[in-house]
Design a protein around this motif. Structure first.
Motif, PDB file in Angstrom:
ATOM      1  N   ASP A  77      -5.494   4.605   3.277  1.00 41.40           N
ATOM      2  CA  ASP A  77      -4.156   3.925   2.718  1.00 41.40           C
ATOM      3  C   ASP A  77      -4.156   2.753   3.587  1.00 41.40           C
ATOM      4  O   ASP A  77      -3.299   2.565   4.413  1.00 41.40           O
ATOM      5  N   TRP A  78      -5.012   1.726   3.165  1.00 38.74           N
ATOM      6  CA  TRP A  78      -5.048   0.374   4.091  1.00 38.74           C
ATOM      7  C   TRP A  78      -3.728  -0.324   3.790  1.00 38.74           C
ATOM      8  O   TRP A  78      -3.157  -0.926   4.775  1.00 38.74           O
ATOM      9  N   LYS A  79      -2.986  -0.279   2.645  1.00 34.72           N
ATOM     10  CA  LYS A  79      -1.934  -1.018   2.278  1.00 34.72           C
ATOM     11  C   LYS A  79      -0.803  -0.595   3.216  1.00 34.72           C
ATOM     12  O   LYS A  79      -0.076  -1.307   3.527  1.00 34.72           O
ATOM     13  N   GLY A  80      -0.573   0.819   3.284  1.00 39.78           N
ATOM     14  CA  GLY A  80       0.432   1.227   4.133  1.00 39.78           C
ATOM     15  C   GLY A  80       0.105   0.943   5.680  1.00 39.78           C
ATOM     16  O   GLY A  80       1.304   0.572   6.298  1.00 39.78           O
ATOM     17  N   ALA A  81      -0.930   1.050   5.999  1.00 39.89           N
ATOM     18  CA  ALA A  81      -1.366   0.736   7.438  1.00 39.89           C
ATOM     19  C   ALA A  81      -1.077  -0.626   7.579  1.00 39.89           C
ATOM     20  O   ALA A  81      -0.558  -1.247   8.801  1.00 39.89           O
ATOM     21  N   LYS A  82      -1.559  -1.663   6.668  1.00 45.12           N
ATOM     22  CA  LYS A  82      -1.214  -2.891   7.040  1.00 45.12           C
ATOM     23  C   LYS A  82       0.286  -3.228   6.868  1.00 45.12           C
ATOM     24  O   LYS A  82       0.567  -4.435   7.346  1.00 45.12           O
ATOM     25  N   GLU A  83       1.268  -2.524   6.229  1.00 39.44           N
ATOM     26  CA  GLU A  83       2.385  -2.905   6.160  1.00 39.44           C
ATOM     27  C   GLU A  83       3.245  -2.563   7.196  1.00 39.44           C
ATOM     28  O   GLU A  83       4.402  -2.841   7.420  1.00 39.44           O
ATOM     29  N   ILE A  84       2.748  -1.777   8.270  1.00 36.12           N
ATOM     30  CA  ILE A  84       3.452  -1.361   9.552  1.00 36.12           C
ATOM     31  C   ILE A  84       3.915  -2.882  10.152  1.00 36.12           C
ATOM     32  O   ILE A  84       3.039  -3.755  10.459  1.00 36.12           O
ATOM     33  N   SER A  85       5.174  -2.663  10.347  1.00 34.51           N
ATOM     34  CA  SER A  85       5.754  -3.943  11.309  1.00 34.51           C
ATOM     35  C   SER A  85       6.999  -3.460  12.212  1.00 34.51           C
ATOM     36  O   SER A  85       7.223  -2.403  12.185  1.00 34.51           O
ATOM     37  N   PHE A  86       7.314  -4.413  12.815  1.00 31.38           N
ATOM     38  CA  PHE A  86       8.424  -3.994  13.668  1.00 31.38           C
ATOM     39  C   PHE A  86       9.712  -3.773  13.010  1.00 31.38           C
ATOM     40  O   PHE A  86      10.100  -2.656  12.998  1.00 31.38           O
ATOM     41  N   HIS A  87       9.662  -4.340  11.784  1.00 33.64           N
ATOM     42  CA  HIS A  87      10.962  -4.011  11.126  1.00 33.64           C
ATOM     43  C   HIS A  87      10.749  -2.502  10.233  1.00 33.64           C
ATOM     44  O   HIS A  87      11.785  -1.960  10.197  1.00 33.64           O
TER      45      HIS A  87
END
Length: 112
Positions: A77-87
């Motif tokens: 799940d690259w999309k989920g991994a790439k969406e990890i942010s401070f927020h």
């Protein structure tokens, strides 16, 4: 530094971050383990920061390879991994963080 060298460096940083997460999470058995001491809170913060770094590096790798590298591993799940942010990290509960760390990160890493 060439594009290939930058990509390689980002992949090394991702691997190192995953190994740090694995080490830091190894003594955590429940969400309360993060909350019952300053050490637990420090671990929670440190794991969250590593996840943010992973997300940022994945975005860079994906951009620099025009999506070609990550597409080779379609089961992740690259999309989920790439969406990890401070927020993302600050907006979810400790229980949710624990479940993400335990089920989606630590268990797969533990099998390596």
């Amino acid at each position: 530094m060439s594009d290939r060298a930058v990509i390689s460096e980002k992949l090394i940083q991702i691997d190192e971050a995953l190994q740090r997460i694995k080490r830091r999470f190894s003594g955590i058995n429940s969400p309360d383990d993060f909350l019952d001491s300053d050490r637990g809170l420090d671990l929670l913060d440190a794991i969250g920061m590593m996840l943010i770094a992973i997300g940022e590096n994945l975005k860079k790798v994906d951009s620099d390879t025009q999506g070609a590298l990550l597409q080779r591993y379609g089961s992740i799940d690259w999309k989920g991994a790439k969406e990890i942010s401070f927020h993302t990290i600050i907006s979810i509960s400790t229980q949710q963080k624990y479940l993400i760390f335990a089920r989606r990160i630590f268990q797969p890493l533990h099998q390596l």
